[in-house]
Write a protein that holds these residues in place. Structure first.
Motif, PDB file in Angstrom:
ATOM      1  N   PRO A  16       0.954  -1.269   0.203  1.00  0.00           N
ATOM      2  CA  PRO A  16      -0.080   0.030   0.018  1.00  0.00           C
ATOM      3  C   PRO A  16       0.693   1.377   0.136  1.00  0.00           C
ATOM      4  O   PRO A  16       0.528   2.272  -0.482  1.00  0.00           O
ATOM      5  CB  PRO A  16      -0.876  -0.042   1.184  1.00  0.00           C
ATOM      6  CG  PRO A  16       0.074  -1.039   2.334  1.00  0.00           C
ATOM      7  CD  PRO A  16       0.616  -1.745   1.315  1.00  0.00           C
ATOM      8  N   GLU A  17       2.124   1.311   0.569  1.00  0.00           N
ATOM      9  CA  GLU A  17       3.014   2.342   0.654  1.00  0.00           C
ATOM     10  C   GLU A  17       3.609   2.681  -0.878  1.00  0.00           C
ATOM     11  O   GLU A  17       4.231   3.815  -0.893  1.00  0.00           O
ATOM     12  CB  GLU A  17       4.056   2.295   1.755  1.00  0.00           C
ATOM     13  CG  GLU A  17       4.795   1.018   1.166  1.00  0.00           C
ATOM     14  CD  GLU A  17       4.418   0.032   2.247  1.00  0.00           C
ATOM     15  OE1 GLU A  17       5.208  -0.761   2.717  1.00  0.00           O
ATOM     16  OE2 GLU A  17       3.307  -0.439   2.437  1.00  0.00           O
ATOM     17  N   SER A 108       2.470  -1.707   9.410  1.00  0.00           N
ATOM     18  CA  SER A 108       2.204  -1.246   8.025  1.00  0.00           C
ATOM     19  C   SER A 108       3.232  -2.168   7.085  1.00  0.00           C
ATOM     20  O   SER A 108       3.131  -1.883   5.703  1.00  0.00           O
ATOM     21  CB  SER A 108       2.759   0.450   7.718  1.00  0.00           C
ATOM     22  OG  SER A 108       3.845   0.608   8.472  1.00  0.00           O
ATOM     23  N   GLU A 115      -4.499  -3.584  -2.764  1.00  0.00           N
ATOM     24  CA  GLU A 115      -3.941  -2.315  -2.413  1.00  0.00           C
ATOM     25  C   GLU A 115      -4.561  -1.929  -0.956  1.00  0.00           C
ATOM     26  O   GLU A 115      -4.959  -0.865  -0.715  1.00  0.00           O
ATOM     27  CB  GLU A 115      -4.749  -1.235  -3.399  1.00  0.00           C
ATOM     28  CG  GLU A 115      -3.844  -1.313  -4.778  1.00  0.00           C
ATOM     29  CD  GLU A 115      -4.433  -0.430  -5.761  1.00  0.00           C
ATOM     30  OE1 GLU A 115      -4.810   0.822  -5.503  1.00  0.00           O
ATOM     31  OE2 GLU A 115      -4.322  -0.720  -7.006  1.00  0.00           O
ATOM     32  N   VAL A 117      -4.851  -1.451   3.035  1.00  0.00           N
ATOM     33  CA  VAL A 117      -4.080  -0.619   3.899  1.00  0.00           C
ATOM     34  C   VAL A 117      -4.189  -0.896   5.418  1.00  0.00           C
ATOM     35  O   VAL A 117      -5.200  -1.309   5.790  1.00  0.00           O
ATOM     36  CB  VAL A 117      -4.707   0.858   3.745  1.00  0.00           C
ATOM     37  CG1 VAL A 117      -4.022   1.732   4.596  1.00  0.00           C
ATOM     38  CG2 VAL A 117      -4.522   1.529   2.290  1.00  0.00           C
ATOM     39  N   THR A 145      -7.911   0.309   8.289  1.00  0.00           N
ATOM     40  CA  THR A 145      -7.823  -0.852   7.701  1.00  0.00           C
ATOM     41  C   THR A 145      -8.762  -1.748   7.238  1.00  0.00           C
ATOM     42  O   THR A 145     -10.001  -1.534   7.757  1.00  0.00           O
ATOM     43  CB  THR A 145      -6.516  -1.951   8.324  1.00  0.00           C
ATOM     44  OG1 THR A 145      -6.256  -3.149   7.916  1.00  0.00           O
ATOM     45  CG2 THR A 145      -7.330  -2.074   9.825  1.00  0.00           C
TER      46      THR A 145
END
Length: 362
Positions: A16-17, A108, A115, A117, A145
């Protein structure tokens, strides 16, 4: 294992980052499917099996599977096995009293499907205070999340279905016990089959160490067969007869060794059971199947026309739960093949699954 999209997207795993454009994300999804040999980029979100062929049965996954053996209104599935008898059987597996955590830390930097989070924020340090003569302060957190489908994740019965009728017909998109999307769908969570219906697990657990059998971590796309399961059990001094109705079976492929060590490789596929092994475990009437990979079953599937068929066999047809991204290393290191498996899903009304820290007591 999880899915995301608007009916046009198909499974892809991506950090996701990673700051990507919509065009790059779409290209990533297409490339992932092409490398898997699936060719199903137009598959609908809830219809995850190949189109029916001539002479097919009532649904794309065979004959109708409802009503459940636990009744037409049942929403608890294989957790119905839970009760005093299974608790007492589980207690008999406890010899040392040692507690093994089977869950990974939620953070994280963990591998995430598509994708999705996982983002935690602390709103102020301290969040509140000071108050009173004692000058109390406190800290809170805000978590954003997908509740049931990140990290060590427990798949509920409302997570997977099959499109058993015409394209887009919500009255024929069916899940466990024949529940339709028309009956369950809501923008505020599932109206049926939410994880709040699952009974807490306290049951005998069995680790099947396939990596130990093979001598090395299995590669992505490697199907774990019934023969593999039985050979691994034999190596452990056990047999298929060791599996009783209501037991939790967890399978070590070694893929979990990549967790946070090589997320890209971890996300790119996985070894796991196929449809044959899923049916074998369903015949054993287990309550849950877990593994040290993100989807329990092999991906890409050796049959390129199939996408996660073991999910449908276990969750949809039999109400058998899945526990994914387990950490099985301490159990295998101590050769603790039998244990008490303990897990209580968070009773979040309408959720498709649950995070949490499953325990194995040996």
């Amino acid at each position: 294992m999880g899915f995301e999209g608007d009916g046009q997207d198909t499974p892809v795993r991506q950090r996701p980052e990673d700051n990507v454009t919509a065009e790059q994300a779409a290209a990533s999804r297409r490339g992932f499917l092409k490398s898997a040999g699936l060719g199903l980029a137009g598959a609908a979100l809830a219809g995850l099996s190949a189109p029916p062929t001539a002479g097919a049965a009532e649904t794309p996954i065979g004959e109708k599977w409802w009503p459940s053996k636990w009744g037409a209104d049942d929403q608890a599935g294989a957790s119905n096995h839970m009760g005093p008898q299974k608790t007492l059987e589980a207690i008999q597996q406890i010899k040392t009293g040692k507690v093994h955590s089977l869950g990974h830390v939620y953070e994280s930097g963990m591998p995430l499907f598509g994708e999705r989070v996982f983002a935690l924020r602390t709103p102020g340090m301290p969040t509140g205070g000071t108050f009173g003569d004692n000058k109390i302060i406190w800290n809170d957190e805000f978590l954003s999340t997908e509740i049931g489908q990140v990290g060590t994740q427990f798949d509920g019965l409302g997570h997977i279905g099959v499109e058993a009728g015409g394209p887009g017909d919500q009255t024929q998109r069916r899940m466990y016990n024949g529940v339709t999307m028309a009956e369950a769908a809501s923008p505020y969570g599932l109206k049926k089959l939410g994880v709040e219906n699952v009974k807490p697990f306290f049951t005998p657990g069995l680790l099947i160490d396939v990596m130990g059998l093979k001598g090395a971590m299995l590669e992505a796309g490697t199907e774990i067969t019934v023969a593999d399961l039985e050979a691994a059990l034999e190596r452990q001094g056990l047999s298929g007869d060791a599996i009783s109705p209501g037991d939790a079976v967890v399978i070590r492929s070694g893929w979990g060794l990549l967790w946070k060590e090589d997320n890209e490789r971890y996300n790119g596929g996985e070894p796991g059971i196929g449809l044959e092994a899923a049916r074998y475990l369903a015949e054993k009437q287990v309550s849950l199947v877990g593994a040290d990979c993100w989807g329990v079953e092999v991906f890409p599937n050796p049959n390129s026309a199939q996408v996660f068929p073991a999910h449908q066999e276990l969750l949809v047809r039999h109400g058998i739960y899945l526990h994914e991204n387990l950490n099985l290393e301490s159990l295998s290191a101590e050769e603790s093949w039998r244990f008490a498996y303990i897990f209580a899903p968070l009773p979040i009304k309408g959720a498709t699954g649950s995070p949490g820290n499953p325990l194995a007591v040996t």
